[in-house]
Write an enzyme that holds these catalytic residues in place. Structure first.
Site, PDB file in Angstrom:
ATOM      1  N   ARG A   1       0.825  -1.215   0.000  1.00 14.37           N
ATOM      2  CA  ARG A   1       0.000   0.000   0.000  1.00 14.37           C
ATOM      3  C   ARG A   1       0.857   1.262   0.000  1.00 14.37           C
ATOM      4  NH1 ARG A   1      -2.562  -3.770   2.813  1.00 14.37           N
ATOM      5  NH2 ARG A   1      -1.451  -3.236   4.700  1.00 14.37           N
TER       6      ARG A   1
ATOM      7  N   GLU B   1       6.294 -11.178  14.824  1.00 20.00           N
ATOM      8  CA  GLU B   1       5.869 -11.769  16.099  1.00 20.00           C
ATOM      9  C   GLU B   1       6.335 -13.237  16.167  1.00 20.00           C
ATOM     10  OE1 GLU B   1       1.703 -11.359  16.578  1.00 20.00           O
ATOM     11  OE2 GLU B   1       1.730 -12.076  18.661  1.00 20.00           O
TER      12      GLU B   1
HETATM   13  P1  AMP Z   1       5.350  -3.037  11.058  1.00 23.85           P
HETATM   14  O1  AMP Z   1       6.557  -3.608  10.374  1.00 23.85           O
HETATM   15  O2  AMP Z   1       4.923  -3.833  12.249  1.00 23.85           O
HETATM   16  O3  AMP Z   1       5.504  -1.562  11.367  1.00 23.85           O
HETATM   17  O4  AMP Z   1       4.123  -3.183  10.046  1.00 23.85           O
HETATM   18  C1  AMP Z   1       3.912  -2.260   9.040  1.00 23.85           C
HETATM   19  C2  AMP Z   1       3.421  -2.897   7.776  1.00 23.85           C
HETATM   20  O5  AMP Z   1       2.383  -3.834   8.009  1.00 23.85           O
HETATM   21  C3  AMP Z   1       2.842  -1.834   6.874  1.00 23.85           C
HETATM   22  O6  AMP Z   1       3.346  -2.026   5.557  1.00 23.85           O
HETATM   23  C4  AMP Z   1       1.339  -1.999   6.951  1.00 23.85           C
HETATM   24  O7  AMP Z   1       0.772  -1.926   5.663  1.00 23.85           O
HETATM   25  C5  AMP Z   1       1.117  -3.367   7.564  1.00 23.85           C
HETATM   26  N1  AMP Z   1       0.239  -3.328   8.769  1.00 23.85           N
HETATM   27  C6  AMP Z   1       0.610  -3.637  10.025  1.00 23.85           C
HETATM   28  N2  AMP Z   1      -0.415  -3.546  10.885  1.00 23.85           N
HETATM   29  C7  AMP Z   1      -1.495  -3.139  10.157  1.00 23.85           C
HETATM   30  C8  AMP Z   1      -2.868  -2.830  10.461  1.00 23.85           C
HETATM   31  N3  AMP Z   1      -3.345  -2.902  11.719  1.00 23.85           N
HETATM   32  N4  AMP Z   1      -3.675  -2.428   9.463  1.00 23.85           N
HETATM   33  C9  AMP Z   1      -3.193  -2.320   8.192  1.00 23.85           C
HETATM   34  N5  AMP Z   1      -1.923  -2.606   7.841  1.00 23.85           N
HETATM   35  C10 AMP Z   1      -1.063  -3.012   8.796  1.00 23.85           C
END
Ligand code: AMP
Length: 178
Positions: free
Chosen positions: A66, A103
């Site tokens: 996205r 995780e």
């Molecule tokens: P992180 O690496 O944990 O910061 O996760 C970020 C990535 O995961 C981004 O590219 C987001 O598109 C996706 N993502 C993580 N959590 C969500 C959520 N609650 N809703 C939508 N996309 C998420």
């Protein structure tokens, strides 16, 4: 420009919360209603790049998947190149790769080795900052090329997950905070 700039509150109201997607306990932030509204889509990109003008940025790096949507639009507005950082295994040419922790287990992102020149001025954009693992891995690849990160911008930040901690020392902007 005939569309007026939306407020962050309007963008926030358009983000749809989908409980238990893609798995139980996760509340998915669905940005498709923002994209479907011309004013909100264009305005959210304007807010993501606020302060930057054409000539100030060489490339906008978008994170799979996205992030591509906002980063490509930002690149056009800034008259900069667009560079994708994809999940490992998707890019056809030689890549730099960076693993990060999930995780359970690990994941990796990749970027073409010739996508950014040393010294190029880069904005990194993704839709959402959660734990920060993806953005930290993306930043580390960008720095491996010798490029300068001007800012990392997110439409949404899940503040309770402390993703900013993993991006310490980097300028981070987020529009809608949960
Ligand atoms: P992180 O690496 O944990 O910061 O996760 C970020 C990535 O995961 C981004 O590219 C987001 O598109 C996706 N993502 C993580 N959590 C969500 C959520 N609650 N809703 C939508 N996309 C998420």
């Amino acid at each position: 420009m005939i569309l007026s700039t939306p407020s962050v509150a309007e963008i926030r109201r358009a983000i749809r919360n989908i409980p238990n997607f893609p798995k139980p306990g996760i509340q998915f932030k669905d940005i498709t209603p923002v994209l479907a509204d011309a004013r909100l889509f264009s305005g959210s990109v304007d807010l993501l790049i606020d302060g930057f003008k054409p000539g100030m940025v060489d490339a906008v790096v978008g994170i799979d998947a996205r992030g591509f949507i906002f980063a490509a639009a930002a690149a056009l507005k800034l008259e900069a190149g667009f560079v994708p950082i994809r999940k490992k295994g998707k890019l056809p040419f030689q890549t730099y790769e960076q693993e990060y922790d999930l995780e359970y287990g690990t994941a990796a992102v990749a970027m073409h080795v010739d996508a950014l020149k040393a010294g190029s001025r880069v904005l990194i954009i993704d839709d959402l900052l959660a734990t920060g693992g993806t953005a930290a891995a993306a930043s580390s690849i960008v720095r491996k090329c010798g490029a300068e990160i001007l800012e990392i911008a997110f439409l949404i930040e899940l503040g309770f997950l402390n993703g900013r901690k993993r991006l310490e020392g980097l300028p981070v902007r987020s529009l809608v905070l949960y």
